[in-house]
Enzyme design. Sequence first.
Site, PDB file in Angstrom:
ATOM      1  N   ASP A 263       0.779  -1.213  -0.111  1.00  0.00           N
ATOM      2  CA  ASP A 263      -0.067   0.111   0.042  1.00  0.00           C
ATOM      3  C   ASP A 263       0.913   1.249  -0.101  1.00  0.00           C
ATOM      4  O   ASP A 263       2.316   1.278   0.199  1.00  0.00           O
ATOM      5  CB  ASP A 263      -1.008  -0.097   1.329  1.00  0.00           C
ATOM      6  CG  ASP A 263      -2.391   0.666   0.839  1.00  0.00           C
ATOM      7  OD1 ASP A 263      -3.113   0.575   1.698  1.00  0.00           O
ATOM      8  OD2 ASP A 263      -2.076   1.763   0.189  1.00  0.00           O
TER       9      ASP A 263
HETATM   10  C1  GLC Z   1      -4.204   4.159  -0.573  1.00  0.00           C
HETATM   11  C2  GLC Z   1      -5.193   3.107  -0.094  1.00  0.00           C
HETATM   12  C3  GLC Z   1      -5.336   1.969  -1.141  1.00  0.00           C
HETATM   13  C4  GLC Z   1      -5.213   2.567  -2.316  1.00  0.00           C
HETATM   14  C5  GLC Z   1      -3.803   2.994  -2.554  1.00  0.00           C
HETATM   15  C6  GLC Z   1      -3.392   3.701  -3.883  1.00  0.00           C
HETATM   16  O1  GLC Z   1      -3.466   4.621   0.589  1.00  0.00           O
HETATM   17  O2  GLC Z   1      -5.091   2.389   1.180  1.00  0.00           O
HETATM   18  O3  GLC Z   1      -6.549   1.487  -0.895  1.00  0.00           O
HETATM   19  O4  GLC Z   1      -5.485   1.522  -3.218  1.00  0.00           O
HETATM   20  O5  GLC Z   1      -3.551   3.970  -1.533  1.00  0.00           O
HETATM   21  O6  GLC Z   1      -4.443   4.737  -4.052  1.00  0.00           O
END
Ligand code: GLC
Length: 719
Positions: A263
């Site tokens: 993430d």
């Molecule tokens: C965010 C979220 C995740 C998302 C990623 C990319 O922090 O936690 O669900 O897909 O970053 O945007």
Amino acid sequence: MSAIEALLRRMSLAEKIGQLTMSAADQAVTGPVIAQGLASDVRSGAVGSVLNLHGSERVRAMQRLAVEESRLRIPLFFGLDVIHGFRTLFPVPLAEVAAFDPELWEATAREAACEAAREGVDMTFAPMLDVSRDPRWGRTVEGPGEDPVVGSALARAKVRGFQQADRAQDANLASPAALAAVAKHFCAYGPVQAGREYASVDISERTVREVHLPSFAAAVRSGVVAVMPAFTDLAGIPMTAHREMLCGWLRQQLGFGGVIVSDYNAIGELIAHGVAGERSGAAALALAAGVDIDMMSDAYRYGLPVALARGEASEAQIDAAVLRVLSLKEKLGLFDDPYRRCQGAEPAPTLARRRALARRAATHSLVLLTHRGDVLPLQPGSRLAVIGPLADAAAEMGGSWAAAAEHHASVSVLAGLQSALGAPAVTYAPGVAITGANTSGIVTALQACEGADVIVLCLGEAAAMSGEAASRAIPQLPGCQRELAQAVLARAAELGSPVVTILFSGRPLVVPWLFEQADAVLAAWFPGSEAGAAIADVLTGKTAPSGRTPISWPRSVGQIPIFHAQRPGGRPYAANNHYTSQYMDVPNDPQFPFGHGLTYAHFELSNLRVTPAQCAEDGSIEVRIDVRNAGACTARETVFLFVHDRLASIARPVLELKAWQQVELNAGEQASLQLSLPACELRFLGADLRPCYEPGEVQLYVGPSADRTRLLSTLVHLI
Ligand code: GLC
């Protein structure tokens, strides 16, 4: 030797680490840091994938830097959070789950993939599969609600839809309309302590395996090609460094061979977790745990060379990760045609068809929570007063993950009702804003109620009040909306006008007073691009409401976590016994149970029968029940099958959902539903957390929700 193995042999260490680095463009901000110098990083091969960039021309320009100017010309892939639509927004996931319609779930994912892929997106960071039993947590809106069986069905539908699976194969990633799906956030992100975003998670391994893993297992079995670990730690081990869960359970036990993408900044945040002292340690931990791609922390880029030099990581680990990433790009067809997902806008009839699907999805996601005095459907010719801050709020209808949608493109409640009833029949006043303390507009709102046959009160959260980084300790109406509602309800009582409330939220809101006083409350969640049209369809009776809440609705925050699959305990509640499980100040049962949802018809269930009466582990239990529409209009009924194994080596939940079925019946029509339950699905995890099958009696319950007073029951004997 395969082409990608040959390519790997030509790569320098920096180019290998580049393939493991994902950087963000700035078309959407979804995390705490923004990349600088993205174009030069792509040219140098320091970045192998990009997120938050879309649009055919922009994607073509960035891809050209990779395939024409970098040394090895390896194509990028482009990721985006296409959670519930790209430009055409379907209902937010929690709302769409309320339709309890896997075919619909798959259809909207297929359409969202088509739309996003046309504008250069190759990967969606979806489906989000985090079971949540805590409405304080903002991301409840993104997921399947409280039940793992629903989560598993959602996983199958969404993975197949996004990846354009067909009958022949799980995934058709080479299709220009397909997106690589990412099952997230692995795992057990939902039970963050006290519902507070990014907080620690500390639950039993049994609950992890019984509640939070099944939907990810379903995603892997459905062919998902990527998984994203959660930000959170699980009992002190951050998921981004959780070798036992990522390498052990996911890759070895489940056989997942795809890509694990961190993430946003999560690898770098292992330092904040306190398990790494600096980037090289964080990089070594994540790589050893099986994380292939570092999204936005640059820990791999700057930390892996140091970790290699220190012997904390190996080039073999890096090579294995690079091969998985290159293999994904190959499956996506990017080596054959790096621009295959940049076909540009679609013809008008396609977009119109997609909007019609969005309207159908929204209509079936609306949940009629209360309905007194048959105030709905609205009578033809009704004069309406449409009041409240969510009445003319097109920008809020798309919810918190609106991808590339133009907010004004959504249909507001006001526009939907004006279109359905004619503008002259509708007066409007916002009364108050969604947040803030200014009540000066309430007087005008009360004046707008004069002469109305029905008052439609549009209340709730702003879209940004749910989703990521949006936990609410007090999930009630924000601002001074309650003051507006109380004033309107009081005036309506004087006028003798019924009040129908449309409640917009990314979670169950704790508003017991509203359910007490309004004549009807319709939970709209955030219905997407066709919000107002769908709401008008239901209020006017063009379509009877059929949504069912996928999450128990608490009466009080003090009840949280509240869900149907509770274990009985040694002193289950008994009305006349002080020494049983209860509160002194609030009933045990929720405001509305899992599966609750009213309609304009009246369904009668009868004649529950089960064959065979005795069933072996390899057999299948066939549950049949008759359903009759005793109402005066066509409507859709959803019937759930729960079980309770009353005597087992492990205390089993009082209700475990196993299946559900839907049927649409005209007035007076009757049907016989059949729900099949393979006896092997009655296995559970024994004391050793391994699946076990125990002969004995199992109670079967069938009914319209987890309200035990409305369930028909019978027994089956497992042998
Ligand atoms: C965010 C979220 C995740 C998302 C990623 C990319 O922090 O936690 O669900 O897909 O970053 O945007």
